[in-house]
Enzyme design. Structure first.
Site, mmCIF file in Angstrom:
data_model
loop_
_atom_site.group_PDB
_atom_site.id
_atom_site.type_symbol
_atom_site.label_atom_id
_atom_site.label_comp_id
_atom_site.label_asym_id
_atom_site.label_seq_id
_atom_site.Cartn_x
_atom_site.Cartn_y
_atom_site.Cartn_z
ATOM 1 N N ASP A 83 58.993 0.994 9.506
ATOM 2 C CA ASP A 83 58.885 2.371 10.013
ATOM 3 C C ASP A 83 59.167 2.364 11.515
ATOM 4 O O ASP A 83 58.685 1.493 12.244
ATOM 5 C CB ASP A 83 57.451 2.862 9.729
ATOM 6 C CG ASP A 83 57.270 4.348 9.935
ATOM 7 O OD1 ASP A 83 58.255 5.084 9.847
ATOM 8 O OD2 ASP A 83 56.107 4.763 10.146
ATOM 9 N N GLY A 187 50.486 12.236 13.503
ATOM 10 C CA GLY A 187 49.069 12.317 13.825
ATOM 11 C C GLY A 187 48.382 13.533 13.224
ATOM 12 O O GLY A 187 48.978 14.309 12.464
ATOM 13 N N GLY A 221 55.935 12.719 9.719
ATOM 14 C CA GLY A 221 54.830 13.598 10.113
ATOM 15 C C GLY A 221 54.414 14.538 9.001
ATOM 16 O O GLY A 221 54.137 15.712 9.232
HETATM 17 P P1 13P Z 1 51.651 11.497 9.662
HETATM 18 O O1 13P Z 1 51.041 11.165 10.969
HETATM 19 O O2 13P Z 1 51.820 12.971 9.470
HETATM 20 O O3 13P Z 1 50.934 10.882 8.501
HETATM 21 O O4 13P Z 1 53.138 10.910 9.655
HETATM 22 C C1 13P Z 1 53.380 9.557 9.385
HETATM 23 C C2 13P Z 1 54.781 9.163 9.683
HETATM 24 O O5 13P Z 1 55.682 9.954 9.879
HETATM 25 C C3 13P Z 1 55.063 7.715 9.715
HETATM 26 O O6 13P Z 1 56.384 7.442 10.056
HETATM 27 O O1 G3H Z 2 54.879 6.906 12.801
HETATM 28 C C1 G3H Z 2 53.715 6.761 12.992
HETATM 29 C C2 G3H Z 2 52.846 6.128 11.981
HETATM 30 O O2 G3H Z 2 51.768 6.978 11.737
HETATM 31 C C3 G3H Z 2 52.431 4.752 12.404
HETATM 32 O O3 G3H Z 2 51.531 4.805 13.427
HETATM 33 O O4 G3H Z 2 52.324 3.227 15.202
HETATM 34 O O5 G3H Z 2 49.901 3.872 14.969
HETATM 35 O O6 G3H Z 2 50.976 2.347 13.303
HETATM 36 P P1 G3H Z 2 51.162 3.480 14.312
HETATM 37 ZN ZN ZN Z 3 57.183 8.747 11.477
#
Ligand code: 13P
Ligand code: G3H
Ligand code: ZN
Length: 337
Positions: A83, A187, A221
């Site tokens: 990610d 978030g 998100g």
């Molecule tokens: P959320 O913070 O809405 O769960 O989004 C997660 C996300 O986009 C991880 O890449």
């Molecule tokens: O994209 C954001 C995800 O919620 C991952 O968050 O970088 O705190 O692991 P993090």
């Molecule tokens: Zn993301």
């Protein structure tokens, strides 16, 4: 079943008209909860690790936990996805570790904060596509930037995805999946009131899908920030300010218009925290970590199961035979030839 290509999961989702949840993990309980939920709902699923998750687990714990999960849940088709890869190096190191999919977030510079220009984004994303496809690994690119900053990641500025530029981006990079910016942010603090069409630009998804019907769209998100979880956290001593997430019906609308990967992290964090807080307050005499981690795992599993049903992936685990990465490599090579 071994880890499978995300491209195949998303191609199958497109053929079946459903979306696939991509759930962020950082520890054993989250991985167990995702796999239990996927097994019980017979869902294909995407497990994803941010750079922060990779550093928290030192990669090797993550890979070995995933290997154990794949062994214990052989009927669950699962991709392991990087990610928010901030650079080609991050993506390539994920591939070396055994990830079957990577996101090159070239919409930001490699500090993960500063918005980049279009040519930079095309160049780094194209580089990752060439190297990843040569190993059968899937690539997600991003055009536009989300709002919000999580753990120092994100520009904090919203730049919605331009549908015409999206066509050029996909043509020039050869990505498998495109993350679009439509007004969501990472978030818990996404919206100060339930979002309407003014703040959540779902029409952009429709426009991009019309121009790029064969590109899998990704919504970042996408946590819905359930009000009952926020209320429970606060009831047991937490301090979450009033906040709203993305309504599931909006995600389902997106799925009808080409959204195939839906990123959810925050909802599981809220579920875990609410369960742990409850044990701490109701049973202050407890100090065995299992007394709070078990309910935490159950609470996350309930969220994952609900999302799997809502996104439509439930029931699709047995629909297809997973291709090997070598078969995927051959497929990419044949298209390029
Ligand atoms: P959320 O913070 O809405 O769960 O989004 C997660 C996300 O986009 C991880 O890449
Ligand atoms: O994209 C954001 C995800 O919620 C991952 O968050 O970088 O705190 O692991 P993090
Ligand atoms: Zn993301």
């Amino acid at each position: 079943m071994p880890l499978v290509s995300m491209r195949q999961l998303l191609d199958e989702a497109a053929a079946g008209g459903y979306g696939v949840g991509a759930f962020n993990v950082n520890n054993m309980e989250q991985i167990q909860a995702v796999f239990e939920a996927a097994q019980e709902t017979r869902s294909p699923v995407i497990v994803q690790a941010s750079r922060g998750a990779r550093s928290y687990t030192n990669d090797r714990f993550l890979i070995h936990l995933m290997t154990a999960a794949v062994e214990l849940y052989p009927d669950v088709p699962v991709s392991l996805h990087q990610d928010h890869g901030n650079s080609p190096e991050t993506c390539l190191s994920a591939i070396d570790q055994g990830f079957t999919s990577v996101m090159m977030e070239g919409s930001l510079m490699d500090d993960g904060k500063t918005p980049s220009d279009f040519e930079y984004n095309v160049a780094v994303t194209r580089e990752v596509v060439e190297k990843a496809h040569a190993k059968g690994v899937t690539v997600e690119g991003e055009l536009g930037t989300l709002g919000g900053i999580e753990d120092g990641v994100g520009s904090g500025e919203v730049h919605l995805t331009d549908p015409d530029q999206a066509v050029e981006f996909v043509e020039r990079t050869g990505i498998d999946a495109l993350a679009v910016a439509i007004g969501t942010s990472h978030g818990a603090y996404k919206f100060t009131k339930p979002p309407d069409g003014e703040v959540l630009a779902m029409h952009l998804i429709q426009q991009i899908h019309e121009r790029l019907p064969d590109t899998h769209l990704v919504m970042h998100g996408s946590s819905s920030v359930p009000q009952d979880l926020v209320e429970k956290i606060n009831r047991f001593g937490g301090k979450i300010a009033p906040t709203w997430g993305v309504p599931v019906e909006e995600i389902q609308l997106g799925i009808r218009h080409g959204v195939r990967k839906i990123n959810v992290d925050t909802d599981a964090r809220l579920a875990m925290t609410s369960a742990i807080r409850e044990v701490f307050v109701e049973h202050p005499e407890e100090f065995d970590p299992r007394s709070y981690l078990k309910p935490a795992r159950e609470a996350m599993k309930a969220v994952y199961k609900q999302r799997m049903e809502q996104f439509g992936q439930a029931g699709h685990a047995g629909d297809y035979e997973p291709l090997t990465l070598e078969q995927m490599r051959e497929r990419y090579a044949a298209v390029a030839a």
